[in-house]
Design a protein around this motif. Sequence first.
Motif, PDB file in Angstrom:
ATOM      1  N   GLU A   1       0.837  -1.198   0.000  1.00 48.60           N
ATOM      2  CA  GLU A   1       0.000   0.000   0.000  1.00 48.60           C
ATOM      3  C   GLU A   1       0.878   1.257   0.000  1.00 48.60           C
ATOM      4  N   PRO A   2       0.732   2.143  -1.013  1.00 47.13           N
ATOM      5  CA  PRO A   2       1.439   3.435  -0.946  1.00 47.13           C
ATOM      6  C   PRO A   2       0.800   4.316   0.121  1.00 47.13           C
ATOM      7  N   GLU A   3       1.524   5.306   0.580  1.00 50.13           N
ATOM      8  CA  GLU A   3       0.994   6.242   1.573  1.00 50.13           C
ATOM      9  C   GLU A   3       1.096   7.646   1.002  1.00 50.13           C
ATOM     10  N   ASP A   4      -0.062   8.308   0.873  1.00 52.18           N
ATOM     11  CA  ASP A   4      -0.115   9.634   0.250  1.00 52.18           C
ATOM     12  C   ASP A   4       0.524   9.600  -1.132  1.00 52.18           C
ATOM     13  N   ASP A   5       0.251   8.502  -1.889  1.00 56.44           N
ATOM     14  CA  ASP A   5       0.779   8.331  -3.247  1.00 56.44           C
ATOM     15  C   ASP A   5       2.303   8.261  -3.276  1.00 56.44           C
ATOM     16  N   ARG A   6       2.899   7.849  -2.162  1.00 54.12           N
ATOM     17  CA  ARG A   6       4.357   7.738  -2.090  1.00 54.12           C
ATOM     18  C   ARG A   6       4.764   6.344  -1.628  1.00 54.12           C
ATOM     19  N   VAL A   7       5.947   5.917  -2.073  1.00 58.76           N
ATOM     20  CA  VAL A   7       6.530   4.669  -1.575  1.00 58.76           C
ATOM     21  C   VAL A   7       7.974   4.933  -1.177  1.00 58.76           C
ATOM     22  N   ILE A   8       8.419   4.239  -0.156  1.00 56.40           N
ATOM     23  CA  ILE A   8       9.824   4.320   0.262  1.00 56.40           C
ATOM     24  C   ILE A   8      10.504   3.012  -0.141  1.00 56.40           C
ATOM     25  N   ILE A   9      11.555   3.138  -0.912  1.00 60.25           N
ATOM     26  CA  ILE A   9      12.324   1.975  -1.362  1.00 60.25           C
ATOM     27  C   ILE A   9      13.649   1.981  -0.611  1.00 60.25           C
ATOM     28  N   ARG A  10      14.030   0.803  -0.106  1.00 67.32           N
ATOM     29  CA  ARG A  10      15.259   0.719   0.690  1.00 67.32           C
ATOM     30  C   ARG A  10      16.063  -0.491   0.254  1.00 67.32           C
TER      31      ARG A  10
END
Length: 565
Positions: free
Chosen positions: A90-99
């Motif tokens: 699920e993205p959050e506020d149309d954002r994703v964090i990639i690590r």
Amino acid sequence: MLENLHIVNYALIEELELDFSNGMNTLTGETGAGKSILAGALGLLLGAKATTASIRNGCDQARVSGTFLLPPEGDAARDSREWLEEQGIEPEDDRVIIRRVLKSTGKGNSFIQGNMIPLQKLEEFTAILLDMHGQHEHQSLFNIQHHRRFIDAYGDLTDLRDKVQRDFLFLNERKEELDTLLNDERERDREIELLRYAIREIDELDIQPGEDDSLESERIRLQQYEKLFAHIDGAHNALKEEGGGAIGLVYAAVKALQAASGIDESQRDNAGRLESLYYELEDISGQVSGYLDDLSYDPQRLEFIEERLAEITRVKRKYGANLGDVARYRQEAEEKLERFEHSDEYIAQLKKEIVKLENDLIETARRLSAGRKEASGRLEGQVRGSLAALGMPKARFSVSLTQKLSERGVPVCGASGIDRVEFLLSANAGEPLKPLRSIASGGEISRVMLAIKTALADSDDIPTLVFDEIDSGIGGEVGRALGEHLQNLSSRKQILCITHLASIAAHADNHIRVSKIEAGGRTITTAEAVRDRRRIEEIARMLSGDSQTEASLSHAEQLLTSSSK
């Protein structure tokens, strides 16, 4: 769009966090400052292979993370969200964090929104969001599988290509059905017998809609008859008027309140409500009494129900998860049996249909091919013009469209049409046209990619483009033209460009300077956004190697003024 990049213990970087803006972002710095380290860290985030040599000396692991804003519309928006949904992310506020984590043991992990994913999946997802030029692993234009898609998007041919794909798949379904019908007679007779048996087995059972649920409820009542009888009998005894049950007590209360209301009118409403309750209790008592009279235990009925449910379960296990599925299976079996029993007529009809479908498919594929040829000519001219402006006047760019023919000379059509599409390039005069992936020079690669990406900007939905070594071996007017190209492209894409040319850096919306310092006896690469006076000084350094003299600063200011949008 890449909004933020956070790097820890990677090569000469101890810890570094950078913010990127929409439009054009440039990274500059002296030779050896660490610009290539930043490019490597970004490549790591995109799924590039890495070794433990990339981990900062004396550290157990290196970490790179990035925050990506998903595109709001277009194919990339749809593809990125569909990909995430398939992975249960699920993205959050149309954002994703990639690590990405690289460990000194040689192992590592990749994460999207905290969900661990394989490296292959990471590459798959980041390819939707970012295209990196200067490192072959992240160049979508080096993948020949993308060339046909680029041409179709450039020529506004996507709908026509999708129709070819749908028609091709439908034609294959009809061909598979014909092959099944043309199997040897023994196999067909066996299939007919199986269908007849299934229909007969379902019909003989004569299952009624909802029968399994109804029987299951009745079985539960019979299996727990004693408990059920005790509960109903208890309710009946508690209600009945004789023996001081609820009905008798309520009746006595009604009479008492009626008498009281003759003295005090305020109790008349309570007397009326209680009287209604009395009649309701009488009705419930009658129904409970009738249910109790009818309640009986029939072991033979229970045995019948057990056997019936076992038969229904057996049929459901063979033909469907529920009775609705069983009914649908029977209907489909009957239709299939009808076709098999009249297969000769149906085969003749199917053969005619397939011939028509093949002709229609080839006709549509030829229209698609003609559209690709027209679009290819326009793309070739546009890319050649850009390459000339970018210091490659002798370069030739060509879109190769080839077709495979059958023995009858008819084009062989696949799901994407009849064409094999590949981009070819001759970088210098006298050289033959070769596939893009055979280009050796990093600077040539990036300039070719820029020229093509500029042409495809409105049809290629990848939102972020990274150019590394794009200015290798060029300067002067070509450098200025290169900067203008990037600036123009940045109105439609986010651009990240690593450069040593002031004529490119001067066009940036966000200018980041990379530096190398010594701290605690160790060398550290750092970076920061530069603005106003500090940016003028960096441009001056890039122009003349001197960031302080009035002449160099004045020249830098003039360049920034002339390059502003």
